[in-house]
Design a protein around this motif. Structure first.
Motif, mmCIF file in Angstrom:
data_model
loop_
_atom_site.group_PDB
_atom_site.id
_atom_site.type_symbol
_atom_site.label_atom_id
_atom_site.label_comp_id
_atom_site.label_asym_id
_atom_site.label_seq_id
_atom_site.Cartn_x
_atom_site.Cartn_y
_atom_site.Cartn_z
ATOM 1 N N LEU A 278 64.920 9.109 13.185
ATOM 2 C CA LEU A 278 63.901 9.947 12.565
ATOM 3 C C LEU A 278 63.423 9.301 11.270
ATOM 4 O O LEU A 278 64.184 8.617 10.607
ATOM 5 N N ILE B 251 68.585 9.115 18.791
ATOM 6 C CA ILE B 251 67.254 9.290 18.214
ATOM 7 C C ILE B 251 67.313 10.007 16.880
ATOM 8 O O ILE B 251 66.363 10.012 16.114
ATOM 9 N N PHE B 252 68.440 10.627 16.630
ATOM 10 C CA PHE B 252 68.574 11.341 15.373
ATOM 11 C C PHE B 252 68.466 10.386 14.193
ATOM 12 O O PHE B 252 67.745 10.632 13.229
ATOM 13 N N SER B 253 69.178 9.260 14.299
ATOM 14 C CA SER B 253 69.134 8.309 13.196
ATOM 15 C C SER B 253 67.787 7.617 13.096
ATOM 16 O O SER B 253 67.477 7.009 12.080
#
Lengths: 423, 378
Positions: free
Chosen positions: A13, A9-11
């Protein structure tokens, strides 16, 4: 927990957040994110802030190879970068001025550069190329160890709000013209200038910081000035100049700054202000002046003390006062007049809002002690007064303390703090 | 006391509440003053929503109930007026202590609610996590898939001297360059030998032409002619070892007088010495000179007429450069192969050269006037 099935999920954002995160990283780490994954490959290339320093490349013993490495890094980053660059900072102790830097500036001038900070190695001062003057969107410019020579047709940086020049070689006309041609200028910092006679015309100027050897400073058109900090160094030439000067420096400097809220003066500032007489000039009242810091006042010089008095008396809303004396004691040139302050000071004057007073480097000189007595006696709202004796006062501390205790206090709440061991 | 209680109750009733609904349908009641700390909620409220349970404010997708409660805690603390800066900082530091995934979710949720101070706080926390870590570590923390090829990773952004792979590449590259240079030098040296060897070979060839008997002499040259036709040199080796083929070549040689002159400068020496050992010389040639030979055999045409003069020499040099350049441009792909194939490194260069040779050969065959034998540098 199966790692592979966890979502990244970091990428995912939003790009604006990723840009914010990358901006908060040192540039080297931000560029390294390009090897994280295919999604991250060019994320960093759109950040609008590039901050280069000596930590961008690994340290090395060989200066030439380090410089080369750093230059290559900067070239590559600039080349791979995509989009506008709003902030460019290059602060390096080792990188020397060279033609490549001119090329970078040209590149930046085409990328809507807004904030530029340039500080190179001490060896050879960087000569600003002409493309610097075509960076029309500049709002902040900070140059250290530069040579500036604006072209004749230079109309000024119309968006410049913040100008900082340190150890910059520029002719007097050019600097005056530069300041006055930046209509939005709000903050001006000039450091380590030699022998300038400066006239500042900046209608929007709010913050002024000057440091160096100035022959003369004239604030001609600075009605909105809110805070001034001046550190005045002295050379023999300037001392001579002072002695011969007829004009009143106090009026010239503080004559037009009614909105001043904070005044800070170091080293020879009060001496500078004491030059010339204020005969015939209407007294200026600083209604907004809340904080005065004057350092290195020579309490042996009557003129300087008069300057101090004048400032303090004409600031009805003064809240904070910090004064320090010079630690260089020399035999008194004039005999001490015990009624000195009573003569100079209007009887009914009270420092109604003065709450904090700090006096440092107290040597116990008569005028000094009398000044403290004055403050204590006329400040009904005083809360704390801190006295720090000078390090050169070895045995006189007790006497000083005894005298201080005797002074009448107008404020019942006043705390007198005597610092025995100065930090 | 009752009076005081009543006052407290009144105060409680004065507080107004906002109804918020998350995407999973659950509805939550939050004090108005806390909720309006978020600009988005404030906005929605002004447009009339959220005042009752039936018309709650629908929060964006990225805000799940867990995140909502976190955000409300944050708002509750910060909207209280009496806090000092230090207190706020301490609270913030404690607040962001959570695992990185949750931090990402929180950032996302705060962003969708336009709560800028929280977005800044969480971004700073994420930046601190990333700072100073190697790409592998970062990928591990955030479960980022490692989907870049080796080549893409080796792009010269970071300080390349650190990477062992780059060093290996550089070494291989340097070695190849050296080999290229050596070949070139050798070729230049061979140019000198040519003048010497010309005549004896002519004699030899005419001798070959004259008699079928001397198969030993013939095999050497025939095998070379064979090489021209075959792409794979190893294949040539096998066929050359087969005597029957040699005979057919003999005939071929007879037919084309020009072709019989297809000596190549480097081989005469070997030929002369290795007449009695055609196979051996063949192998030798393949070992060290195969690259040069393969194309050369084809360009026998001009051999006879060949005389090294300055103009030719220039042409030679140009072609050497051209080929070197071509090799260099192919290099990254070659290296990719090398790195991927690993063990097959030894074989690859041979086939590489073979391929290159053949690539170069075809156009060259037609251009007879050029100096073909010197174009085969690899």
């Amino acid at each position: 927990m199966d790692h592979d099935s966890r979502l990244d999920i970091f990428s995912d954002l939003p790009h604006s957040i990723i840009e914010t995160i990358l901006t908060k990283l040192p540039l080297r780490d931000a560029v390294r994110t390009s090897v994280l994954s295919s999604r991250w490959r060019y994320e960093w290339t759109t950040i609008t802030q590039l901050v280069f320093d000596d930590k961008c490349v690994p340290p090395s013993d060989d200066r030439a190879s380090f410089e080369n490495c750093l230059m290559n890094f900067i070239f590559r980053v600039l080349f791979l970068h995509d989009g506008p660059i709003h902030k460019f900072t290059l602060i390096s102790q080792f990188l020397q001025s060279c033609p490549d830097i001119d090329q970078w500036l040209l590149f930046l001038s085409r990328r809507d550069i807004k904030e530029l900070v340039l500080q190179l190695a001490d060896d050879e001062w960087f000569r600003a190329p002409s493309c610097l003057y075509s960076c029309h969107k500049l709002t902040r410019l900070e140059l250290v160890r530069c040579e500036l020579e604006p072209p004749l047709k230079f109309k000024g940086f119309l968006n410049l709000k913040n100008l900082t020049l340190q150890q910059v070689v520029i002719s007097q006309n050019d600097i005056e013209h530069l300041i006055s041609s930046c209509p939005l200028l709000e903050s001006l910092t000039l450091s380590y200038f030699d022998g300038l006679e400066l006239t500042i015309r900046a209608p929007n100027l709010k913050f002024l910081i000057l440091e160096g050897e100035f022959k003369e400073i004239c604030l001609e058109n600075t009605p909105l000035l809110m805070a001034i900090s001046v550190a005045m160094y002295m050379t023999d030439d300037i001392a001579e100049h002072f002695e011969q000067s007829l004009s009143c420096n106090f009026d010239k400097f503080l004559g037009g700054v009614q909105r001043l809220q904070r005044l800070s003066g170091h080293i020879y500032f009060t001496k500078y202000l004491s030059i010339g007489s204020g005969r015939g000039s209407t007294p200026i009242v600083f209604h907004n002046l809340k904080c005065i810091d004057l350092y290195q006042i020579s309490f042996e010089d009557i003129k300087e003390v008069l300057v101090l008095l004048r400032l303090v008396v004409n600031s009805p809303n003064l809240e904070e006062l910090q004064v320090s004396g010079t630690s260089i004691t020399s035999p008194a040139t004039e005999s001490y007049d015990p009624d000195f302050y009573e003569n100079q000071f209007p009887a009914d004057c009270k420092f109604k809002h003065l709450r904090t007073v700090k006096i440092t480097d107290v040597t116990g000189m008569p005028l000094e002690m009398a000044f403290i007595k004055l403050l204590l006696g006329h400040s009904p709202a005083l809360e704390v007064i801190t006295i720090t004796p000078s390090v050169y006062v070895a045995d006189g501390k007790l006497n000083m303390l005894v005298s201080l205790l005797r002074f009448r206090r107008a404020s019942s709440l006043a705390e007198l703090i005597f610092i025995q061991e100065p930090l | 006391m009752v009076e005081a209680d009543r006052e407290v109750m009144k105060a409680e009733m004065m507080k107004s509440y906002i109804w918020l609904q998350t995407t999973d349908g659950s509805i939550q009641e939050v004090e108005q003053e806390i909720a309006t700390f978020c600009p988005l909620i404030c906005q929605e409220m002004h447009s009339g929503l959220g005042t009752s349970k039936t018309y709650p404010i629908s929060l964006p997708d990225r805000v799940n109930p867990a995140m909502l409660s976190l955000i409300i805690d944050y708002c509750r603390f910060h909207q209280a007026p009496g806090r000092s800066n230090k207190e706020r900082k301490v609270y913030d530091e404690k607040f962001i202590r959570m695992d990185s995934n949750r931090l990402c979710e929180l950032t996302s949720a705060a962003d969708s609610l336009q709560l800028k101070p929280l977005v800044d706080l969480t971004s700073r926390a994420l930046a601190r996590i990333i700072e100073g870590k190697s790409p592998e570590e970062i990928r591990g923390i955030f479960h980022i898939p490692d989907d870049l090829t080796e080549e893409e990773k080796l792009e010269p952004l970071k300080n390349t001297m650190e990477d062992s792979r780059i060093r290996l590449l550089n070494r291989l590259y340097a070695r190849k360059r050296k080999e290229l240079k050596e070949r070139e030098n050798l070729k230049n040296a061979q140019n000198e030998e040519e003048c010497v060897d010309n005549r004896p070979l002519d004699d030899l060839l005419s001798f070959i032409n004259g008699g079928n008997g001397d198969s030993k002499g013939a095999t050497a040259s025939k095998s070379k002619k064979k090489n021209r036709k075959k792409k794979d040199q190893q294949k040539n080796a096998h066929e050359d070892n087969n005597p029957s083929n040699n005979i057919s070549f003999c005939n071929a040689i007879d037919n084309d007088k020009k072709k019989t002159n297809g000596h190549d400068p480097s081989c005469p020496k070997n030929k002369l010495h290795g007449l009695s050992f055609p196979i051996l010389s063949q192998l030798k040639l393949q070992d060290t000179r195969d690259i040069n030979f393969a194309p050369e055999h084809e360009f026998d045409d001009s051999d006879l007429d060949d005389e090294i003069d300055p103009a030719m020499k220039e042409k030679i040099d140009r072609e050497v450069e051209d080929f070197a350049r071509r090799l260099n441009s192919d290099w990254p792909e070659r290296m990719q192969e090398i790195l991927c194939l690993g063990q097959e490194k030894r074989h690859i260069p041979m086939s590489m050269n073979g391929n290159d040779a053949s690539v170069k050969l075809n156009p060259k065959i037609k251009m007879r006037s050029e100096v073909p034998k010197h174009s085969s540098f690899i």
